[in-house]
Write an enzyme that holds these catalytic residues in place. Structure first.
Site, mmCIF file in Angstrom:
data_model
loop_
_atom_site.group_PDB
_atom_site.id
_atom_site.type_symbol
_atom_site.label_atom_id
_atom_site.label_comp_id
_atom_site.label_asym_id
_atom_site.label_seq_id
_atom_site.Cartn_x
_atom_site.Cartn_y
_atom_site.Cartn_z
ATOM 1 N N GLU A 178 35.864 -22.898 -48.236
ATOM 2 C CA GLU A 178 34.882 -24.148 -48.295
ATOM 3 C C GLU A 178 35.528 -24.963 -47.889
ATOM 4 O O GLU A 178 36.880 -25.249 -48.112
ATOM 5 C CB GLU A 178 33.728 -23.952 -49.823
ATOM 6 C CG GLU A 178 33.271 -21.960 -49.803
ATOM 7 C CD GLU A 178 32.296 -22.475 -50.804
ATOM 8 O OE1 GLU A 178 33.411 -22.697 -51.883
ATOM 9 O OE2 GLU A 178 32.203 -21.334 -51.688
ATOM 10 N N GLU A 233 43.349 -18.212 -40.982
ATOM 11 C CA GLU A 233 43.208 -17.020 -41.272
ATOM 12 C C GLU A 233 44.823 -16.917 -42.215
ATOM 13 O O GLU A 233 45.342 -15.629 -41.280
ATOM 14 C CB GLU A 233 43.240 -16.251 -39.576
ATOM 15 C CG GLU A 233 41.443 -15.632 -39.937
ATOM 16 C CD GLU A 233 41.684 -14.371 -38.467
ATOM 17 O OE1 GLU A 233 41.814 -13.946 -38.993
ATOM 18 O OE2 GLU A 233 40.848 -14.537 -37.665
#
Length: 408
Positions: free
Chosen positions: A131, A388
């Site tokens: 986010e 990631e």
């Protein structure tokens, strides 16, 4: 349980060579065009689907390879072809891992086929976790999922960012907060079916590298999902939240949140992608150094260049070994007692960034132009120390694991 081996068997070598052929004949000739266009390369993905490379069956076969080497071997070859196109072909995999990691058998059987479609009707999926204010810090996540018990529905509101295939995917897997009081342990994963009202694409990002891969925000505005779209089911979620609340009260064993379970499973796969990029750049640099003549002799005759190539090859092989070890351990059910998954992603990502930079240096001015692919490879490699889990986060995970200390 298969023994760990560094030798691919005959079937694995056949698959590797088949993927390598696709990467050389289809991906490499198209790579520069799609990098410039910065659009999702539907024709390349459709061609991969036509030959069975982009398909649930193919990835299932590699995922269930008893040696654990099927997926990293496939990833290395695809990303040797091109990272942007490779991510377009494999981006659905992260959403698929999210379902495999957190879903029931029925959910896996229902949703995975819809994520890939078939050769005549290709589908893609997106995993939505990050986010605007919650990247590495997943505890800062604000997207909420509220249960409407009367209708057995979940209502999702929030904005996700950095979503591969976000907004253009047929199926979205969304991580949301179900219990804000539990921080990162109060998250759950949901499947958002195709055409669900309230889900839309926000900003599409124009990126430094991997530009053939679509990356965008995903906006969730009053998205209502049937109860069966909660991965794992309500009973399992209630049990997990109860354990987390008890742990918070007593200081007991920590539970793993939905996003971290997905990322932990995917880190060696991401490491394999980085190895493919590094290997591609190394091969270009080696060929250039052997054929480029300066001062009456090939560039590789200079010790400074030869030593760089020696270091590049050594780092690539070391990175591959870390990736293969972690992949084998995951398949064999061996715990990452020293954060071996994070080790593989950290070292491979840093290797890709360093090796592509060295390749540009060896090519000199030519390496800085778009007439040679190492410039694109260097841009593509930069993301592998960021997404990631940044390199700093990987080091934090490793340090906490080997020390058993909550280092901050």
């Amino acid at each position: 349980m298969a023994e760990f081996t560094m030798e691919l068997n005959e079937d694995q070598r056949g698959v590797r060579d088949w993927i390598h052929g696709f990467a050389a004949e289809v991906m490499r000739p198209a790579a520069a065009e799609w990098d410039e266009r910065e659009e999702f390369p539907w024709p390349v993905v459709q061609e991969a689907a036509r030959i069975g490379l982009y398909s649930l069956d193919f990835y299932a076969q590699q995922f269930f390879d008893p040696t654990g080497l099927g997926i990293p071997m496939a990833m290395e070859e695809l990303f040797w072809g091109d990272a942007g196109l490779g991510l377009a072909i494999t981006g659905t995999g992260l959403a698929a891992i999210g379902v495999l990691t957190n879903g029931t058998e029925e959910q896996i059987g229902t949703w995975l086929p819809q994520m890939y479609g078939d050769a005549g009707d290709v589908k893609i999926a997106a995993f939505c976790s990050s986010e605007p204010d919650a990247g590495s810090d997943v505890s800062a996540m604000r997207t909420r999922a509220v249960y409407d018990e009367a209708k057995d529905e979940w209502v999702l509101n929030g904005t996700k960012t950095w979503a591969t295939n976000g907004g253009i995917a047929d199926v979205h897997v969304v991580v949301a907060v179900v219990d804000p009081g539990l921080g990162a342990r109060g998250h759950a994963s949901f499947v958002v079916p195709p055409g669900t009202p309230g889900l839309s694409q926000g900003q599409k990002f124009k990126k430094h590298g991997i530009r053939a891969s679509h990356t965008a925000e995903v906006v969730l505005d009053g998205v209502r999902l049937p109860g069966h779209c909660l991965l794992g089911g309500k009973d399992k979620l209630d049990e997990r939240l109860a354990r987390a609340r008890e742990r918070a009260r007593t200081g007991g064993e920590r539970t793993q949140n939905a996003a971290m379970a997905t990322f932990e499973a995917s880190r060696p796969t991401v490491g394999a992608q980085a190895v493919g990029i590094a290997r591609a750049a190394y091969e270009v640099a080696l060929d250039y150094a052997q054929t480029r003549v300066q001062f009456g002799r090939p560039v590789i005759d200079n010790q400074g260049v030869a030593f760089q190539l020696a270091d590049m090859r050594t780092r690539i092989d070391a990175a591959r070994l870390l990736v293969w070890r972690a992949s084998w351990m995951a398949t064999a059910g061996k715990p990452f007692t020293s954060a071996e998954g994070s080790m593989s992603k950290l070292f491979a990502g840093e290797t890709a960034k360093a090796v592509t930079a060295q390749a540009m240096q060896i090519l000199g001015g030519n390496g800085y132009t778009r007439e040679y692919p190492v410039e694109r490879m260097h841009r593509d490699a930069a993301i592998y120390t960021i997404f990631e889990g940044t390199s700093e986060i990987q080091r934090l995970v490793i340090a906490r694991t080997i020390s058993d200390v909550p280092i901050r």
